[in-house]
Design a protein around this motif. Structure first.
Motif, PDB file in Angstrom:
ATOM      1  N   VAL A 654       0.837  -1.200   0.000  1.00  0.00           N
ATOM      2  CA  VAL A 654       0.000   0.000   0.000  1.00  0.00           C
ATOM      3  C   VAL A 654       0.870   1.247   0.000  1.00  0.00           C
ATOM      4  O   VAL A 654       0.604   2.223  -0.730  1.00  0.00           O
ATOM      5  N   ALA A 655       1.924   1.258   0.809  1.00  0.00           N
ATOM      6  CA  ALA A 655       2.810   2.422   0.883  1.00  0.00           C
ATOM      7  C   ALA A 655       3.477   2.685  -0.464  1.00  0.00           C
ATOM      8  O   ALA A 655       3.586   3.840  -0.916  1.00  0.00           O
ATOM      9  N   GLN A 656       3.930   1.621  -1.129  1.00  0.00           N
ATOM     10  CA  GLN A 656       4.555   1.793  -2.438  1.00  0.00           C
ATOM     11  C   GLN A 656       3.560   2.368  -3.449  1.00  0.00           C
ATOM     12  O   GLN A 656       3.911   3.232  -4.268  1.00  0.00           O
ATOM     13  N   ARG A 657       2.335   1.884  -3.395  1.00  0.00           N
ATOM     14  CA  ARG A 657       1.305   2.395  -4.319  1.00  0.00           C
ATOM     15  C   ARG A 657       0.989   3.857  -4.019  1.00  0.00           C
ATOM     16  O   ARG A 657       0.792   4.658  -4.943  1.00  0.00           O
ATOM     17  N   MET A 658       0.945   4.203  -2.724  1.00  0.00           N
ATOM     18  CA  MET A 658       0.641   5.592  -2.364  1.00  0.00           C
ATOM     19  C   MET A 658       1.743   6.542  -2.816  1.00  0.00           C
ATOM     20  O   MET A 658       1.472   7.694  -3.177  1.00  0.00           O
ATOM     21  N   ARG A 659       2.996   6.080  -2.789  1.00  0.00           N
ATOM     22  CA  ARG A 659       4.088   6.934  -3.247  1.00  0.00           C
ATOM     23  C   ARG A 659       4.004   7.181  -4.756  1.00  0.00           C
ATOM     24  O   ARG A 659       4.613   8.127  -5.268  1.00  0.00           O
ATOM     25  N   GLN A 660       3.243   6.350  -5.446  1.00  0.00           N
ATOM     26  CA  GLN A 660       3.082   6.531  -6.886  1.00  0.00           C
ATOM     27  C   GLN A 660       1.871   7.402  -7.230  1.00  0.00           C
ATOM     28  O   GLN A 660       1.746   7.876  -8.364  1.00  0.00           O
TER      29      GLN A 660
END
Length: 718
Positions: A654-660
């Motif tokens: 989720v964190a990786q997706r939010m950074r995108q």
């Protein structure tokens, strides 16, 4: 009556031992004649005047030759000769008959009785001496041959005994070395390699090990053929531990049933025809040696070689090696099981710590919410404080459980920095003071006048002293006394925590730092605990290059725990050092700051939302990854507090997706999770989190992080 004309012993020439010559005659004058004639031979001449006397002397003495008169009044010479031949001792002794007259019949009879010659009287001295000398020399030669034979037999026995002793020593040394090598490792593959090293080429030309797998099937676990220079092949290189040929399996079953080594013709190891399955030329027999652990069969050692490898004398040696190999294989198996059980235990402890932190988080949040609410009922205030203290206690226990798991897996490390003794003690007292005050105990602190510095991890060293202070408080009665003292000498700092509490039984004192060890195991024990606090203290102190000790004079005599650490006096270059931490105060947000709380535990998410709203933030909840991403696009949060253990998509993803996402690319991402180990922190950093906070969170710290991040952002925008 008998007479000896020369004494027994060494001859006059002094170079040979004298032998005995027996003269049997009833006439005295003949004894005188024979004595004179035989004197030149320098031997012992023994005289007997009758057949009876001669027989009596024969029983006592040994003679080289007997001169026997044929005509004697009592027992004549022929009868005497017949009786002499009946004795085993004199059955081969030469007899010379002496007679004045001998007819042909008498002569035949004498020779039949074993006479070697007839001498007529009167005797010719030279003839008599020469004939007697011949028999004396023959006697001597025979004696020498007998002596040499005895000596050769003794030498042969000595050589055989020496060879047997040397072989026994070689055997003992071989078995001793085998035991030493087999006991070096508790790894199964290493034990198999060592077994090959011992067995080849001493016991066979080729060897294989077959062990029973978890399904009861025999599989080839290792193979070595030193003739072509191949190294031991461990099980993982044998096509996932190959299944043995049915004939080999049958041979192993028979050997296992008989519990004896079975010799069978050479067999293929498995049905697949390849270079490993084929046996080299010259293999004539296979020894199937069953391996046992008590009464439970483990498998077999298969030895391939020529027939001389498996002779009877060598089979006992093979049996001894197999016995030692069985013990080594069983030890390796048990050690593997213990390791697997220990790994599962550590994994369970880590998971347990995580699962316990999840329910603690909403309870801790709820207590903080109650602290921010004006309460008028004293009972409610009391209940709130009780819940808060117990949550803190549970949090410490969970942290200790997780630390034990980390230590067992070798995952604990320290981040060293230069610390002052004063700062360290203030941090420890600050952490333990609420418990000491609650029990109305008196705490005294005594530190050296000079500034002492330590190279260490502030968090871990504070944990050490706090654990010792908490332990002292727990085992000291209300209104008891606790002392924290430090002394510096040379390059060593000693920090002691002393109390006047219940003390430690002398029998338990050596085990006080053992994991899960507790002196009081009764069901009604008043102090509780898991028995891991002092174990953590010992491990953490050793990580800092120090040592720890415990001293107690016995029950109700108090206890003194001492920590010894490397240290030195501070210099001007060391200053300034980390100061005592002051609690950060979170500022109220200047405007409406949006916070997205993502947690699958609804109670934890709800209490965090209420707590944030009470501090002036605008909060929204999501309970899974997809919902969090959807809320981020719509809600546009400046801050995301995100749990890691989410269903479906975990917090890292989720964190990786939010950074995108453009909406949350610059948001403050805080991981709030029950996973506190170093691996999780590293993964959080790689996934794009700004902070990693372990449940139940220190709310003041969490609000401080949020406030500081917002202030920095406002400063940058300004």
């Amino acid at each position: 009556m008998s007479a000896v004309l020369a004494p027994a012993g060494v001859s006059q020439a002094g170079d040979e031992e004298r032998v005995n010559i027996l003269v049997v005659d009833d006439l005295s004058e003949k004894h005188v004649v024979f004595g004179s004639v035989l004197e030149e031979l320098h031997q012992n001449v023994v005289h007997a005047r009758s057949g009876k006397e001669a027989l009596r002397l024969i029983l006592k003495m040994e003679f080289a030759v007997i001169l026997l008169d044929v005509n004697m009044p009592d027992i004549d010479g022929l009868e005497t000769a017949k009786l002499i031949r009946q004795y085993r001792k004199t059955a081969q002794t030469p007899i010379l008959f002496i007679t004045a007259y001998a007819d042909e019949l008498q002569t035949i009879q004498g020779y039949a009785l074993g006479a070697v010659d007839y001498i007529s009287t009167p005797v010719v001295p030279e003839i008599l001496r020469s004939k007697v000398r011949v028999f004396v020399d023959l006697y001597r030669m025979n004696r020498q041959l007998q002596v040499q034979m005895v000596q050769r037999e003794a030498l042969a026995r000595s050589e055989a005994a020496r060879s047997a002793a040397e072989e026994a020593i070689r055997r003992a040394n071989y078995l001793s070395e085998a035991s030493r090598l087999l006991s070096r490792s508790l790894n199964t593959d290493d034990t198999i390699r060592t077994l090959f090293q011992i067995a080849l080429p001493s016991l066979a030309d080729l060897a294989a090990v077959a062990l029973t797998d978890d399904h009861g099937e025999l599989r080839c676990t290792g193979l070595q053929d030193p003739a072509n220079g191949s190294s031991p092949v461990p099980g993982h290189a044998l096509a996932q531990r190959r299944k043995l040929h049915p004939e080999v399996v049958q041979a192993v079953r028979l050997a296992t049933a008989s519990r004896q080594i079975e010799l069978v013709p050479p067999l293929l190891l498995w049905e697949e025809h390849d270079s490993l399955a084929s046996l080299p030329e010259g293999i004539e027999q296979t020894a199937v040696c069953p391996l046992f652990a008590g009464d439970r069969p483990l498998g077999a050692l298969l030895l391939f070689g020529q027939r001389q490898h498996f002779e009877c004398a060598r089979m006992s040696l093979i049996d001894e090696v197999v016995s030692r190999a069985s013990i080594a294989m069983e030890n390796a198996r048990l050690y593997t099981l213990v390791q697997q059980a220990d790994t599962r235990k550590n994994e369970f402890l880590a998971m347990l710590a995580h699962e316990l932190r999840n329910p603690l988080a909403p309870i801790s949040n709820a207590v903080r919410i109650l602290h921010g609410t004006e309460l008028h009922d004293p009972t409610v205030v009391w209940a709130r404080d009780v819940i808060g203290r117990q949550v803190d206690h549970m949090s410490r226990m969970v942290d200790d459980l997780l630390d034990v798991s980390r230590f067992a897996r070798g995952k604990v490390s320290v981040k060293t920095e230069l610390l002052t003794l004063t700062t360290l003690c203030e941090r420890a007292v600050e952490a333990s003071e609420p418990l000491i005050l609650a029990r109305q105990q008196e705490l005294s602190v005594s530190l050296p006048g000079e500034a002492v510095v330590i190279e260490g991890d502030m968090v871990r060293l504070s944990q050490i002293l706090s654990n010792l202070l908490n332990n002292a408080s727990k085992f000291t009665p209300a209104r008891g006394k606790i002392g924290l003292a430090a002394a510096f000498s040379g390059q060593e700092l000693r920090i002691s925590v002393r109390d006047n509490g219940q003390g430690i039984d002398p029998a338990f004192l050596p085990h006080v730092f053992d994991l899960f060890a507790q002196d009081d195991q009764a069901l009604d024990r008043p102090h509780g605990g898991l028995g891991i606090g002092l174990t953590l203290v010992k491990h953490l102190v050793e990580l800092h290059g120090g040592k720890v000790s415990a001293v107690s004079e016995g029950s109700d005599r108090g206890t003194e725990m001492s920590v010894f650490l490397p240290a030195r006096l501070a210099t001007e270059a060391d200053l300034p050092l980390p100061a005592t931490r002051t609690p950060a105060v979170a500022a109220r947000p200047a405007g409406l700051v949006r916070v997205l709380v993502v947690d699958d535990l609804l109670a934890s998410a709800d209490t965090m939302k209420v707590l944030l709203e009470s501090e002036g933030y605008v909060a929204r909840i999501a309970t899974d990854g997809e919902a969090a991403l959807a809320a981020a696009r719509e809600f546009l949060p400046a801050i995301v507090i995100l749990d890691i253990g989410l269903p479906g998509m975990n917090g890292f993803e989720v964190a990786q997706r939010m950074r995108q996402l453009p909406e949350t690319r610059d948001a403050l991402l805080i991981a709030l999770t029950g996973y506190g180990e170093a691996e999780s922190r590293q993964r959080s950093q790689k996934a794009g989190f700004d902070h990693h906070v372990v449940k139940p969170a220190d709310i003041d710290f969490l609000l401080s992080v949020i406030s500081q991040a917002m202030q920095q952002k406002e400063g940058l925008e300004t």
